[in-house]
Enzyme design. Structure first.
Site, PDB file in Angstrom:
ATOM      1  N   LYS A  96       0.831  -1.203   0.000  1.00 39.67           N
ATOM      2  CA  LYS A  96       0.000   0.000   0.000  1.00 39.67           C
ATOM      3  C   LYS A  96       0.875   1.266   0.000  1.00 39.67           C
ATOM      4  CE  LYS A  96      -3.727  -2.481   2.404  1.00 39.67           C
ATOM      5  NZ  LYS A  96      -4.737  -2.419   3.487  1.00 39.67           N
ATOM      6  N   TYR A 155     -12.029  -2.782  -3.548  1.00 42.62           N
ATOM      7  CA  TYR A 155     -12.563  -2.855  -2.186  1.00 42.62           C
ATOM      8  C   TYR A 155     -14.098  -2.849  -2.155  1.00 42.62           C
ATOM      9  CZ  TYR A 155      -8.017  -2.323   0.176  1.00 42.62           C
ATOM     10  OH  TYR A 155      -6.756  -2.518   0.674  1.00 42.62           O
ATOM     11  N   ASN A 175      -1.887  -0.373   7.161  1.00 43.47           N
ATOM     12  CA  ASN A 175      -1.323  -1.674   7.530  1.00 43.47           C
ATOM     13  C   ASN A 175      -0.437  -2.271   6.443  1.00 43.47           C
ATOM     14  OD1 ASN A 175      -3.345  -2.449   5.805  1.00 43.47           O
ATOM     15  ND2 ASN A 175      -4.598  -3.485   7.345  1.00 43.47           N
ATOM     16  N   HIS A 198      -1.735  -5.565   1.318  1.00 46.47           N
ATOM     17  CA  HIS A 198      -3.003  -6.271   1.084  1.00 46.47           C
ATOM     18  C   HIS A 198      -2.697  -7.681   0.581  1.00 46.47           C
ATOM     19  CE1 HIS A 198      -6.971  -7.265  -0.575  1.00 46.47           C
ATOM     20  NE2 HIS A 198      -6.303  -7.756  -1.604  1.00 46.47           N
ATOM     21  N   GLU A 252      -9.227 -10.251  -8.043  1.00 47.69           N
ATOM     22  CA  GLU A 252      -8.295  -9.132  -7.875  1.00 47.69           C
ATOM     23  C   GLU A 252      -7.170  -9.172  -8.911  1.00 47.69           C
ATOM     24  OE1 GLU A 252      -7.319  -9.484  -3.698  1.00 47.69           O
ATOM     25  OE2 GLU A 252      -9.342  -8.861  -3.099  1.00 47.69           O
TER      26      GLU A 252
HETATM   27  P1  DAT Z   1      -7.654  -7.197   5.216  1.00 44.80           P
HETATM   28  O1  DAT Z   1      -6.850  -6.107   4.531  1.00 44.80           O
HETATM   29  O2  DAT Z   1      -6.882  -7.820   6.341  1.00 44.80           O
HETATM   30  O3  DAT Z   1      -8.226  -8.200   4.246  1.00 44.80           O
HETATM   31  P2  DAT Z   1     -10.347  -6.089   5.399  1.00 44.80           P
HETATM   32  O4  DAT Z   1     -10.601  -6.686   4.053  1.00 44.80           O
HETATM   33  O5  DAT Z   1     -11.319  -6.381   6.478  1.00 44.80           O
HETATM   34  O6  DAT Z   1      -8.891  -6.472   5.930  1.00 44.80           O
HETATM   35  O7  DAT Z   1     -10.285  -4.507   5.269  1.00 44.80           O
HETATM   36  C1  DAT Z   1      -9.623  -3.909   4.159  1.00 44.80           C
HETATM   37  C2  DAT Z   1      -8.812  -2.752   4.647  1.00 44.80           C
HETATM   38  O8  DAT Z   1      -9.667  -1.744   5.163  1.00 44.80           O
HETATM   39  C3  DAT Z   1      -7.855  -3.074   5.787  1.00 44.80           C
HETATM   40  O9  DAT Z   1      -6.638  -3.638   5.332  1.00 44.80           O
HETATM   41  C4  DAT Z   1      -7.669  -1.734   6.415  1.00 44.80           C
HETATM   42  C5  DAT Z   1      -9.023  -1.073   6.253  1.00 44.80           C
HETATM   43  N1  DAT Z   1      -9.838  -1.245   7.464  1.00 44.80           N
HETATM   44  C6  DAT Z   1     -10.410  -2.388   7.902  1.00 44.80           C
HETATM   45  N2  DAT Z   1     -11.082  -2.196   9.050  1.00 44.80           N
HETATM   46  C7  DAT Z   1     -10.933  -0.877   9.329  1.00 44.80           C
HETATM   47  C8  DAT Z   1     -11.362  -0.035  10.389  1.00 44.80           C
HETATM   48  N3  DAT Z   1     -12.116  -0.499  11.393  1.00 44.80           N
HETATM   49  N4  DAT Z   1     -11.000   1.269  10.338  1.00 44.80           N
HETATM   50  C9  DAT Z   1     -10.247   1.777   9.346  1.00 44.80           C
HETATM   51  N5  DAT Z   1      -9.799   1.022   8.314  1.00 44.80           N
HETATM   52  C10 DAT Z   1     -10.125  -0.266   8.320  1.00 44.80           C
HETATM   53 MG    MG Z   2      -9.689  -8.038   2.818  1.00 44.82          MG
END
Ligand code: DAT
Ligand code: MG
Length: 147
Positions: free
Chosen positions: A9, A49, A112, A115, A126
Site C-alpha cells: 500500500k 474494495y 497496515n 493487502h 483481484e
Molecule cells: P484485510 O486487509 O486484512 O483483508 P479487510 O478486508 O477487512 O482487511 O479490510 C480492508 C482494509 O480496510 C484493511 O486492510 C484496512 C481497512 N480497514 C479495515 N477495518 C478498518 C477499520 N475499522 N478502520 C479503518 N480502516 C479499516
Molecule cells: Mg480483505
C-alpha cells in the site's frame, strides 16, 4: 498452481518497505509471477474494495489507497492464498503477531502496509482487476525443487 494478489500500500511504498516485504515472500519460497508500480484510480480502488462499500471507513480507505503509488504483485505457490495471509498477519497491526508483516512493520489499521487476497475466488477477481493475462510470467524458478 494457486495464485494470490498482494499489494504494498502507499504507506509501505513511502516507508521504503517494498524490498523487505517482497523479500519475505521470496524467502518463504513463493514465485513472483507479476509485478507493477501503479497509482490506483478511484474507480479501480472502489472495485477492488467493493465488498467494503457500506462500511464507515470506505471513503477513507479509497482516499488512502489512491493517495500514492502501490506495488502490485501476483505470487504463486502451494496454498499461497492462505499462507500469504498468515505472513501478512491480522488486519489490525495491534493484534498481528510478531514475525508477521503487519506485526513487525505497522501500527494502525488504516495504514497496515500490505493487502493480500482472502480466498482463491477473491485472488482470481483481484488479479483480473490489476493484470492482463499476458502480464503473468510463466517460468521455472531456480531451486523450486528444494521448496
Ligand atoms: P484485510 O486487509 O486484512 O483483508 P479487510 O478486508 O477487512 O482487511 O479490510 C480492508 C482494509 O480496510 C484493511 O486492510 C484496512 C481497512 N480497514 C479495515 N477495518 C478498518 C477499520 N475499522 N478502520 C479503518 N480502516 C479499516
Ligand atoms: Mg480483505
Amino acid at each position: 498452481m494457486e495464485r494470490t494478489y498482494v499489494m504494498i500500500k502507499p504507506d509501505g511504498v513511502q516507508r521504503q518497505l517494498i524490498g523487505n516485504i517482497v523479500s519475505r515472500f521470496e524467502q518463504k519460497g513463493f514465485k513472483l509471477v507479476a509485478g507493477k508500480f501503479v497509482t490506483l484510480s478511484k474507480e479501480t480502488a472502489e472495485t477492488h474494495y467493493g465488498e467494503h462499500r457500506e462500511r464507515p471507513f470506505f471513503g477513507e480507505l479509497v482516499d488512502f489507497i489512491t493517495s500514492g503509488p502501490v506495488f502490485a504483485m501476483v505470487w504463486e505457490g502451494e496454498n499461497v492464498v492462505k499462507v500469504a495471509r498468515t505472513l501478512i498477519g491480522a488486519t489490525n497491526p495491534a493484534e498481528a503477531a510478531p514475525g508477521t508483516i503487519r506485526g513487525d512493520l505497522a501500527v494502525q489499521v488504516a495504514m497496515n502496509v500490505v493487502h493480500g487476497s482472502d480466498s482463491v475466488e477473491s485472488a482470481n477477481r483481484e488479479i483480473d482487476i490489476f493484470f492482463r493475462a499476458d502480464e503473468l510470467q510463466a517460468y521455472t524458478k531456480a531451486g523450486q525443487e528444494w521448496v
